[in-house]
Write a protein that holds these residues in place. Structure first.
Motif, mmCIF file in Angstrom:
data_model
loop_
_atom_site.group_PDB
_atom_site.id
_atom_site.type_symbol
_atom_site.label_atom_id
_atom_site.label_comp_id
_atom_site.label_asym_id
_atom_site.label_seq_id
_atom_site.Cartn_x
_atom_site.Cartn_y
_atom_site.Cartn_z
ATOM 1 N N ASN A 76 45.993 46.204 23.688
ATOM 2 C CA ASN A 76 47.389 45.882 23.956
ATOM 3 C C ASN A 76 47.645 45.850 25.461
ATOM 4 O O ASN A 76 46.783 46.194 26.264
ATOM 5 N N ASP A 77 48.842 45.445 25.841
ATOM 6 C CA ASP A 77 49.157 45.277 27.263
ATOM 7 C C ASP A 77 49.113 46.593 28.025
ATOM 8 O O ASP A 77 48.638 46.652 29.148
ATOM 9 N N ARG A 78 49.614 47.656 27.413
ATOM 10 C CA ARG A 78 49.624 48.951 28.088
ATOM 11 C C ARG A 78 48.204 49.479 28.280
ATOM 12 O O ARG A 78 47.861 50.015 29.328
ATOM 13 N N GLY A 79 47.369 49.308 27.272
ATOM 14 C CA GLY A 79 45.980 49.744 27.389
ATOM 15 C C GLY A 79 45.227 48.959 28.453
ATOM 16 O O GLY A 79 44.434 49.521 29.207
ATOM 17 N N ALA A 80 45.493 47.654 28.526
ATOM 18 C CA ALA A 80 44.851 46.823 29.544
ATOM 19 C C ALA A 80 45.299 47.238 30.940
ATOM 20 O O ALA A 80 44.505 47.249 31.887
ATOM 21 N N LEU A 81 46.562 47.596 31.081
ATOM 22 C CA LEU A 81 47.083 48.014 32.376
ATOM 23 C C LEU A 81 46.427 49.313 32.835
ATOM 24 O O LEU A 81 45.967 49.414 33.983
ATOM 25 N N TRP A 82 46.341 50.303 31.957
ATOM 26 C CA TRP A 82 45.715 51.573 32.324
ATOM 27 C C TRP A 82 44.221 51.413 32.560
ATOM 28 O O TRP A 82 43.643 52.092 33.420
ATOM 29 N N PHE A 83 43.590 50.542 31.797
ATOM 30 C CA PHE A 83 42.172 50.253 32.024
ATOM 31 C C PHE A 83 41.971 49.658 33.418
ATOM 32 O O PHE A 83 41.067 50.055 34.146
ATOM 33 N N LEU A 84 42.827 48.726 33.811
ATOM 34 C CA LEU A 84 42.712 48.088 35.115
ATOM 35 C C LEU A 84 42.994 49.072 36.249
ATOM 36 O O LEU A 84 42.311 49.055 37.279
ATOM 37 N N ILE A 85 43.967 49.954 36.071
ATOM 38 C CA ILE A 85 44.258 50.959 37.100
ATOM 39 C C ILE A 85 43.081 51.923 37.249
ATOM 40 O O ILE A 85 42.678 52.267 38.366
ATOM 41 N N GLY A 86 42.523 52.369 36.140
ATOM 42 C CA GLY A 86 41.351 53.241 36.206
ATOM 43 C C GLY A 86 40.157 52.561 36.842
ATOM 44 O O GLY A 86 39.434 53.168 37.650
ATOM 45 N N LEU A 87 39.952 51.301 36.498
ATOM 46 C CA LEU A 87 38.864 50.536 37.095
ATOM 47 C C LEU A 87 39.068 50.369 38.600
ATOM 48 O O LEU A 87 38.117 50.456 39.383
ATOM 49 N N ALA A 88 40.308 50.158 39.022
ATOM 50 C CA ALA A 88 40.608 50.036 40.448
ATOM 51 C C ALA A 88 40.357 51.352 41.177
ATOM 52 O O ALA A 88 39.834 51.360 42.298
ATOM 53 N N LEU A 89 40.722 52.476 40.569
ATOM 54 C CA LEU A 89 40.457 53.785 41.192
ATOM 55 C C LEU A 89 38.965 54.029 41.357
ATOM 56 O O LEU A 89 38.507 54.495 42.408
ATOM 57 N N GLY B 91 36.354 41.730 42.640
ATOM 58 C CA GLY B 91 35.825 41.921 41.295
ATOM 59 C C GLY B 91 36.864 42.496 40.338
ATOM 60 O O GLY B 91 37.038 42.011 39.214
ATOM 61 N N VAL B 92 37.569 43.536 40.788
ATOM 62 C CA VAL B 92 38.620 44.127 39.954
ATOM 63 C C VAL B 92 39.763 43.129 39.780
ATOM 64 O O VAL B 92 40.341 43.025 38.690
ATOM 65 N N GLY B 93 40.068 42.365 40.820
ATOM 66 C CA GLY B 93 41.096 41.330 40.700
ATOM 67 C C GLY B 93 40.712 40.258 39.693
ATOM 68 O O GLY B 93 41.555 39.769 38.942
ATOM 69 N N GLY B 94 39.439 39.898 39.667
ATOM 70 C CA GLY B 94 38.968 38.920 38.682
ATOM 71 C C GLY B 94 39.082 39.443 37.263
ATOM 72 O O GLY B 94 39.452 38.715 36.342
ATOM 73 N N ILE B 95 38.782 40.719 37.072
ATOM 74 C CA ILE B 95 38.936 41.322 35.746
ATOM 75 C C ILE B 95 40.412 41.368 35.360
ATOM 76 O O ILE B 95 40.772 41.101 34.216
ATOM 77 N N GLY B 96 41.279 41.670 36.326
ATOM 78 C CA GLY B 96 42.718 41.650 36.065
ATOM 79 C C GLY B 96 43.204 40.264 35.702
ATOM 80 O O GLY B 96 44.046 40.098 34.803
ATOM 81 N N LEU B 97 42.682 39.260 36.372
ATOM 82 C CA LEU B 97 43.041 37.873 36.055
ATOM 83 C C LEU B 97 42.575 37.505 34.655
ATOM 84 O O LEU B 97 43.298 36.857 33.891
ATOM 85 N N TRP B 98 41.381 37.952 34.291
ATOM 86 C CA TRP B 98 40.863 37.684 32.953
ATOM 87 C C TRP B 98 41.724 38.368 31.886
ATOM 88 O O TRP B 98 42.026 37.776 30.846
ATOM 89 N N LEU B 99 42.128 39.633 32.158
ATOM 90 C CA LEU B 99 42.978 40.347 31.205
ATOM 91 C C LEU B 99 44.348 39.683 31.077
ATOM 92 O O LEU B 99 44.905 39.608 29.977
ATOM 93 N N GLU B 100 44.895 39.195 32.194
ATOM 94 C CA GLU B 100 46.185 38.501 32.146
ATOM 95 C C GLU B 100 46.065 37.187 31.376
ATOM 96 O O GLU B 100 46.952 36.832 30.600
ATOM 97 N N ASN B 101 44.982 36.485 31.561
ATOM 98 C CA ASN B 101 44.758 35.239 30.835
ATOM 99 C C ASN B 101 44.592 35.507 29.345
ATOM 100 O O ASN B 101 45.043 34.731 28.510
ATOM 101 N N ASP B 102 43.947 36.621 29.022
ATOM 102 C CA ASP B 102 43.755 36.984 27.626
ATOM 103 C C ASP B 102 45.084 37.353 26.959
ATOM 104 O O ASP B 102 45.268 37.120 25.763
#
Length: 101
Positions: free
Chosen positions: A2-15, A53-64
């Motif tokens: 879901n969107d919230r899970g993707a957001l927390w995943f991306l924040i953790g990946l960025a950290l 790299g993290v930005g690309g993953i974020g772009l992929w998650l947003e596209n998904d």
């Protein structure tokens, strides 16, 4: 995911990605280097590559999740500043923390 899970995943990946160059001596934690200590320029280049790299993953998650929103230069300036803020604990640990011995 879901969107919230993707957001927390991306924040953790960025950290993790922001601190990765400062907590190891290998390039991207995979490739061993010939130097005893990784130079600051290599760490900063690795940090910039991980930002993209993290930005690309974020772009992929947003596209998904749906349609990708158009972004201006302000978005990239803010996300780079946030990524550098995430990297602050690793920088302090590597360069400012005094170790005994």
């Amino acid at each position: 995911m879901n969107d919230r899970g993707a957001l927390w995943f991306l924040i953790g990946l960025a950290l993790i990605g922001a601190n990765l160059p400062f907590f190891n001596r290998w390039l991207f934690a995979v490739v061993p280097l010939r130097w005893a200590h990784k130079p600051l320029a290599v760490r900063l280049a690795e940090l910039l590559a991980l930002y993209f790299g993290v930005g690309g993953i974020g772009l992929w998650l947003e596209n998904d999740a749906g349609q990708i929103a158009p972004q201006g230069w302000q978005f990239y300036a803010v996300t780079l500043a946030l990524f550098l803020t995430f990297a602050f604990p690793g920088f302090v640990w590597r360069y400012l923390y005094r170790r005994k011995g």
